[in-house]
Design a protein around this motif. Sequence first.
Motif, PDB file in Angstrom:
ATOM      1  N   TYR B 103      -6.003  16.892 -90.353  1.00  0.00           N
ATOM      2  CA  TYR B 103      -5.155  18.063 -90.091  1.00  0.00           C
ATOM      3  C   TYR B 103      -3.703  17.864 -90.539  1.00  0.00           C
ATOM      4  CZ  TYR B 103      -3.312  22.155 -87.647  1.00  0.00           C
ATOM      5  OH  TYR B 103      -2.721  23.344 -87.350  1.00  0.00           O
ATOM      6  N   GLY B 104      -3.115  16.748 -90.137  1.00  0.00           N
ATOM      7  CA  GLY B 104      -1.718  16.486 -90.492  1.00  0.00           C
ATOM      8  C   GLY B 104      -1.515  16.426 -92.002  1.00  0.00           C
ATOM      9  N   MET B 106      -3.485  17.887 -94.245  1.00  0.00           N
ATOM     10  CA  MET B 106      -3.733  19.233 -94.771  1.00  0.00           C
ATOM     11  C   MET B 106      -2.459  20.067 -94.659  1.00  0.00           C
ATOM     12  SD  MET B 106      -4.559  22.577 -93.597  1.00  0.00           S
ATOM     13  CE  MET B 106      -5.240  22.469 -91.961  1.00  0.00           C
ATOM     14  N   ILE B 107      -1.779  19.965 -93.503  1.00  0.00           N
ATOM     15  CA  ILE B 107      -0.538  20.716 -93.311  1.00  0.00           C
ATOM     16  C   ILE B 107       0.512  20.283 -94.337  1.00  0.00           C
ATOM     17  CG2 ILE B 107       1.419  21.018 -91.714  1.00  0.00           C
ATOM     18  CD1 ILE B 107      -1.004  22.636 -90.886  1.00  0.00           C
ATOM     19  N   LYS B 109      -0.084  19.311 -97.219  1.00  0.00           N
ATOM     20  CA  LYS B 109      -0.617  19.606 -98.546  1.00  0.00           C
ATOM     21  C   LYS B 109      -0.911  18.362 -99.373  1.00  0.00           C
ATOM     22  CE  LYS B 109       1.206  24.244 -98.786  1.00  0.00           C
ATOM     23  NZ  LYS B 109       1.939  24.302 -97.501  1.00  0.00           N
ATOM     24  N   ARG B 151      -6.507  10.752 -85.669  1.00  0.00           N
ATOM     25  CA  ARG B 151      -5.799  11.947 -86.117  1.00  0.00           C
ATOM     26  C   ARG B 151      -4.289  11.750 -86.048  1.00  0.00           C
ATOM     27  NH1 ARG B 151      -6.402  17.489 -82.790  1.00  0.00           N
ATOM     28  NH2 ARG B 151      -5.194  16.260 -81.320  1.00  0.00           N
ATOM     29  N   ASN B 155      -1.105   9.907 -90.052  1.00  0.00           N
ATOM     30  CA  ASN B 155       0.186  10.371 -90.563  1.00  0.00           C
ATOM     31  C   ASN B 155       1.218   9.248 -90.672  1.00  0.00           C
ATOM     32  OD1 ASN B 155      -0.642  13.254 -90.397  1.00  0.00           O
ATOM     33  ND2 ASN B 155      -0.740  12.757 -88.230  1.00  0.00           N
TER      34      ASN B 155
END
Lengths: 272, 345
Positions: B103-104, B106-107, B109, B151, B155
């Motif tokens: 998720y991180g 994907m945000i 990009k 998750r 990051n």
Amino acid sequence: MHSNSSSPKASWALKAAALGTLLFLHVPMWIIFLYTFTPDERTFTFPLPGFTTKWFGIAFQREDLWRALSLSFKVAAIATLAALVLGTLAAAAVYRSKFFGREAISFLLVLPIALPGIVTGIALRTAIGGLDIPFSFWTIVIGHATFCVVVVYNNVLARFRRMHGSQIEASMDLGANSFQTFRYVVLPNLATALLAGGMLAFALSFDEVIVTTFTAGQQSTLPIWIFSQLSRPRDRPVTNVVATFVILLTFLPIFFAQKLSAQSSDTEGESK
Amino acid sequence: MTNPSTPAIRFDQVSRYFGEVKAVDHVDLEIRDGEFFSMLGPSGSGKTTCLRMIAGFDKPTSGHIHLYGQDVSNLPPYERDVNTVFQDYALFPHMNVGDNIAYGLMIRKVPKSERTKRVNEMLELVKLSGYAGRKPSQLSGGQRQRVALARALINHPKVLLLDEPLGALDLKLRQQMQVELKSIQKRVGITFIFVTHDQEEALTMSDRIAVFNEGKIEQVGTPAEIYERPASTFVAGFVGTSNLIVGELAKRITGSDQTFSVRPEKIHLRAVGDKIDGNMISVDGVVRDVVYLGLYTRYLVQIDEGNDLVVIEQNLKTTSMDVLSVRGQKVRLQWHKDHISRVGG
């Protein structure tokens, strides 16, 4: 007392009662369906004196019917759309923030669906008339939106309350801003609630009579058109064709709305 | 790289009030780069509020929070290089494990191919290889926990916050995760800030611990310092079991009426009349109660003045018969002078 009342199987009396209730609810609809095929337009004789599908053709060619149908469809679509936006926003506000009078606002939001349609109708008519707004398509939409918003609001709020804890915070924590969080986390969580609420709202709007009577100008929506047909017995089978059509059209969204709600084991209306 | 002497987190007179309630009250704190730091305290002590302020979910009423020298007090969560493992894991139920972890990225990009690669690395790190396609609802509590960890770690945050992440797990799994968390932290070298109310958990994993009470920090130190040298009666009582000796008895033993604490396992049970070593403190009492616990036995010894001390002795040679027969007898308690801690108030 029945001796077998403790057994897991339902007693014959209960089964009979259930069947009776179902028949009571559904037989009238079958009658409508049946008499779309009658060649005799005036009376409901049984068995049917013959079999014909000509009424479908006749109904198909009625300009006024098509106008009413398309008006109903447009009104329902726009009222539902407005309800989806407003209902979701209201639910989000009530769920996410604490402010003075929050419970009161929640109550006032739900009130229109509990109010008799006649009260909503007369209130809207007075207000719209008093403001010198001409009665039109848009006044019908506004009238319908009053109860459509509630349905969406209730569904979405219930979903918000069931939404698992810190997902919104988790999303922001992982770098998503408010918009991205709404797009990737909140909306997918709400999706089925929105679909269910939207379908229910559409169905409610589509067959609404009372509020429409008070908020419409010269236009007639489908239910109002059907109502006016009752005074013309010759066209009765045409009305039956339309009614059958409406039953189908209403049945499908309700059916799917129920399925979706059951799937996510969500409570439909009441969140309190 | 950041200057190693810059603290990972610095609290500068941070307060957070909720109306009249002082959840956090003028806290100063420095958390070092790369350490496993625990915030320990009972519920409502302000530890979670501190964590939430570091994450950005809450803002200080006054004071400043620095992340590697940068004042982040008023930055939103998504602009801080900090990630959180939530108590309820907060996995996204509509995404599979792989998408949750990615998720991180994907945000931000990050291209798909790199995302997949890093997700696989993370799954390996938390020992969940091959689970990328599962939905969170198909996982056990322990597995969800690992997904939440992956998750957050993917990051490469500067600081990882863990909000009582082991609370929902059963004892065996919790102990296993404690060891694993510690080893993961060593491997990734990220500063971990761990909030817990479980003193044993804090002692097991931490490099340093801050003990919170009523919105203030009572003591910051290594597990050994916190345990052996509690700075206050609260710390002595909250971390482990402790005997607090006050007033007259304290004066008789140490010559000062300042309260002190002594840990139960530091006290030795001796026969009355045993010789007194100069480095030892000695008091006589009567054994009022004996609880045989297999590995060790817990004695409740009444000192003459009406104070009760808890004494723990390992059952190295004794059996339950032996220890239970001690009940009601007069005994002499001895402990080394170094094992007392004078506590403030």
